[in-house]
Design a protein around this motif. Structure first.
Motif, PDB file in Angstrom:
ATOM      1  N   ASP A 160       0.812  -1.218   0.000  1.00  0.00           N
ATOM      2  CA  ASP A 160       0.000   0.000   0.000  1.00  0.00           C
ATOM      3  C   ASP A 160       0.847   1.269   0.000  1.00  0.00           C
ATOM      4  O   ASP A 160       0.356   2.345   0.346  1.00  0.00           O
ATOM      5  N   LEU A 161       2.130   1.165  -0.381  1.00  0.00           N
ATOM      6  CA  LEU A 161       3.023   2.324  -0.332  1.00  0.00           C
ATOM      7  C   LEU A 161       2.487   3.485  -1.152  1.00  0.00           C
ATOM      8  O   LEU A 161       2.394   4.619  -0.668  1.00  0.00           O
ATOM      9  N   SER A 162       2.137   3.215  -2.398  1.00  0.00           N
ATOM     10  CA  SER A 162       1.682   4.295  -3.275  1.00  0.00           C
ATOM     11  C   SER A 162       0.382   4.892  -2.774  1.00  0.00           C
ATOM     12  O   SER A 162       0.201   6.122  -2.768  1.00  0.00           O
ATOM     13  N   LYS A 163      -0.528   4.043  -2.348  1.00  0.00           N
ATOM     14  CA  LYS A 163      -1.807   4.547  -1.854  1.00  0.00           C
ATOM     15  C   LYS A 163      -1.603   5.463  -0.656  1.00  0.00           C
ATOM     16  O   LYS A 163      -2.219   6.531  -0.550  1.00  0.00           O
ATOM     17  N   ARG A 164      -0.718   5.079   0.257  1.00  0.00           N
ATOM     18  CA  ARG A 164      -0.464   5.901   1.431  1.00  0.00           C
ATOM     19  C   ARG A 164       0.170   7.236   1.053  1.00  0.00           C
ATOM     20  O   ARG A 164      -0.186   8.285   1.587  1.00  0.00           O
ATOM     21  N   ASP A 165       1.127   7.203   0.120  1.00  0.00           N
ATOM     22  CA  ASP A 165       1.795   8.439  -0.284  1.00  0.00           C
ATOM     23  C   ASP A 165       0.837   9.383  -1.010  1.00  0.00           C
ATOM     24  O   ASP A 165       0.852  10.602  -0.781  1.00  0.00           O
ATOM     25  N   VAL A 166       0.013   8.832  -1.901  1.00  0.00           N
ATOM     26  CA  VAL A 166      -0.945   9.680  -2.610  1.00  0.00           C
ATOM     27  C   VAL A 166      -1.964  10.250  -1.632  1.00  0.00           C
ATOM     28  O   VAL A 166      -2.372  11.411  -1.749  1.00  0.00           O
ATOM     29  N   ALA A 167      -2.387   9.456  -0.640  1.00  0.00           N
ATOM     30  CA  ALA A 167      -3.330   9.961   0.365  1.00  0.00           C
ATOM     31  C   ALA A 167      -2.738  11.145   1.116  1.00  0.00           C
ATOM     32  O   ALA A 167      -3.424  12.143   1.386  1.00  0.00           O
ATOM     33  N   ARG A 168      -1.453  11.063   1.451  1.00  0.00           N
ATOM     34  CA  ARG A 168      -0.796  12.171   2.142  1.00  0.00           C
ATOM     35  C   ARG A 168      -0.729  13.406   1.244  1.00  0.00           C
ATOM     36  O   ARG A 168      -0.934  14.533   1.708  1.00  0.00           O
ATOM     37  N   SER A 169      -0.424  13.194  -0.036  1.00  0.00           N
ATOM     38  CA  SER A 169      -0.388  14.327  -0.967  1.00  0.00           C
ATOM     39  C   SER A 169      -1.767  14.958  -1.120  1.00  0.00           C
ATOM     40  O   SER A 169      -1.906  16.192  -1.160  1.00  0.00           O
ATOM     41  N   LEU A 170      -2.800  14.134  -1.217  1.00  0.00           N
ATOM     42  CA  LEU A 170      -4.158  14.654  -1.327  1.00  0.00           C
ATOM     43  C   LEU A 170      -4.530  15.484  -0.098  1.00  0.00           C
ATOM     44  O   LEU A 170      -5.141  16.547  -0.219  1.00  0.00           O
ATOM     45  N   ALA A 171      -4.170  14.986   1.076  1.00  0.00           N
ATOM     46  CA  ALA A 171      -4.485  15.715   2.302  1.00  0.00           C
ATOM     47  C   ALA A 171      -3.766  17.065   2.339  1.00  0.00           C
ATOM     48  O   ALA A 171      -4.340  18.090   2.736  1.00  0.00           O
ATOM     49  N   HIS A 172      -2.494  17.069   1.910  1.00  0.00           N
ATOM     50  CA  HIS A 172      -1.731  18.320   1.895  1.00  0.00           C
ATOM     51  C   HIS A 172      -2.344  19.303   0.907  1.00  0.00           C
ATOM     52  O   HIS A 172      -2.512  20.495   1.223  1.00  0.00           O
ATOM     53  N   LEU A 173      -2.685  18.808  -0.290  1.00  0.00           N
ATOM     54  CA  LEU A 173      -3.277  19.681  -1.297  1.00  0.00           C
ATOM     55  C   LEU A 173      -4.639  20.187  -0.841  1.00  0.00           C
ATOM     56  O   LEU A 173      -4.983  21.355  -1.063  1.00  0.00           O
ATOM     57  N   ASP A 174      -5.413  19.333  -0.186  1.00  0.00           N
ATOM     58  CA  ASP A 174      -6.725  19.751   0.302  1.00  0.00           C
ATOM     59  C   ASP A 174      -6.585  20.890   1.305  1.00  0.00           C
ATOM     60  O   ASP A 174      -7.393  21.825   1.316  1.00  0.00           O
ATOM     61  N   GLY A 175      -5.556  20.811   2.145  1.00  0.00           N
ATOM     62  CA  GLY A 175      -5.332  21.894   3.090  1.00  0.00           C
ATOM     63  C   GLY A 175      -5.023  23.208   2.382  1.00  0.00           C
ATOM     64  O   GLY A 175      -5.511  24.271   2.775  1.00  0.00           O
ATOM     65  N   ILE A 176      -4.201  23.133   1.328  1.00  0.00           N
ATOM     66  CA  ILE A 176      -3.885  24.342   0.554  1.00  0.00           C
ATOM     67  C   ILE A 176      -5.142  24.890  -0.092  1.00  0.00           C
ATOM     68  O   ILE A 176      -5.409  26.102  -0.042  1.00  0.00           O
ATOM     69  N   VAL A 177      -5.912  24.020  -0.707  1.00  0.00           N
ATOM     70  CA  VAL A 177      -7.121  24.460  -1.419  1.00  0.00           C
ATOM     71  C   VAL A 177      -8.110  25.105  -0.444  1.00  0.00           C
ATOM     72  O   VAL A 177      -8.781  26.082  -0.776  1.00  0.00           O
ATOM     73  N   SER A 178      -8.170  24.576   0.778  1.00  0.00           N
ATOM     74  CA  SER A 178      -9.105  25.132   1.748  1.00  0.00           C
ATOM     75  C   SER A 178      -8.757  26.572   2.119  1.00  0.00           C
ATOM     76  O   SER A 178      -9.621  27.317   2.606  1.00  0.00           O
TER      77      SER A 178
END
Length: 299
Positions: free
Chosen positions: A275-293
């Motif tokens: 699940d390495l890629s899934k975990r890394d993409v999830a972290r990137s999504l969370a970071h980007l979501d914070g920026i977008v907010s």
């Protein structure tokens, strides 16, 4: 959201799951796993990935993506532009027709060297550079006939890598860029400064974060690109040395209304966690979501 405020459209790409066209790159996950994990993460659009990974038949591709409720953004086309233009144009015609038939809107063009991988690149003559620019323009016309935009992707190990080459291309061609934050930084260009200098030339956005010390090793020729990727050159957004928040804020405020593609080049080994890629993409999504907010009226 006001009528003049662009919305944020987030997409993913198979390379974040280690899917790459380079021979010997690493373990390649099956398409069902990759697309399924995108869907589980809430991603609703993807780039196509390397030729042959997903179906090239339009009906089959639409059916596969539809099964995961994924929209097609478009795809990457790395072709030799500086010689044998006919081959590049034929490849562009085939890819553009496929992307358009499946709802894509962008062709991401890279000036391939003709060699395998991204570790070596011969120097071009002025005549070859002129052919490269002319061929890219013809590909732009082919894509436009299919209703697609063409963006040129500065990329490590291609003939548009360094800041000098990027600036030269911008001067010689009207085509917009795929502003890839990772590849630009590795090639020696500050991606935030580039976006601010040429806000009207940002046609597509690949969001990556990189470890600056490894990027410097690649740029200085101390470390081959593929080896650097294996050593963790790319990291989830927010963990590296690219100022992702300033980048996103800058292009948003400049009126960019294209895709924000999470594209973290990854090479998986047999020992990599499932699940390495899934975990890394999830972290990137969370970071980007914070920026977008924090962007005014972005959603």
């Amino acid at each position: 959201m006001t009528a003049t405020t662009p919305r944020i459209r987030i997409a993913a790409a198979p390379i974040s799951w280690g899917v790459c066209e380079v021979p010997g790159w690493g373990r390649v996950l099956d398409a069902g796993t990759v697309l399924g994990e995108m869907a589980e993460l809430g991603v609703r659009a993807t780039e196509l990935g390397p030729p042959g990974y997903l179906p090239r038949d339009p009906a089959a591709l639409r059916g596969l993506l539809g099964g995961y409720e994924l929209e097609l953004v478009g795809g990457f086309l790395g072709v030799v532009l500086h010689e044998t233009p006919e081959a590049a144009l034929a490849a562009a015609e085939e890819s553009a027709a496929l992307f358009a038939a499946c709802g894509g809107d962008v062709l991401v063009l890279a000036a391939a060297t003709g060699l395998d991988g991204y570790d070596d690149r011969p120097k071009l003559s002025d005549t070859e550079w002129t052919t490269l620019v002319e061929t890219s323009g013809e590909i732009g016309e082919i894509a436009a006939r299919h209703g697609l935009r063409t963006v040129v992707h500065p990329h490590v190990g291609t003939h548009a890598e360094t800041e000098e080459e990027v600036e030269r291309f911008l001067a010689d061609s009207p085509l917009p860029l795929c502003l890839d934050t990772g590849h630009l930084l590795i090639g020696g260009t500050d991606p935030v400064a580039l976006a601010k200098r040429y806000p009207g030339r940002v046609g597509h956005l690949h969001l990556k974060d990189v470890r600056g010390e490894l990027a410097e090793d690649v740029r200085a020729g101390r470390l081959p690109y593929a080896e650097a990727v294996g050593k963790g050159l790319y990291v989830p957004l927010g963990d590296g040395d690219v100022d992702i928040e300033t980048m996103v804020t800058s292009v948003h405020e400049a009126g960019y209304d294209g895709w924000y593609v999470l594209e973290q080049d990854t090479a998986l080994s047999e020992e990599s966690p499932e699940d390495l890629s899934k975990r890394d993409v999830a972290r990137s999504l969370a970071h980007l979501d914070g920026i977008v907010s924090r962007l005014p009226a972005a959603r």
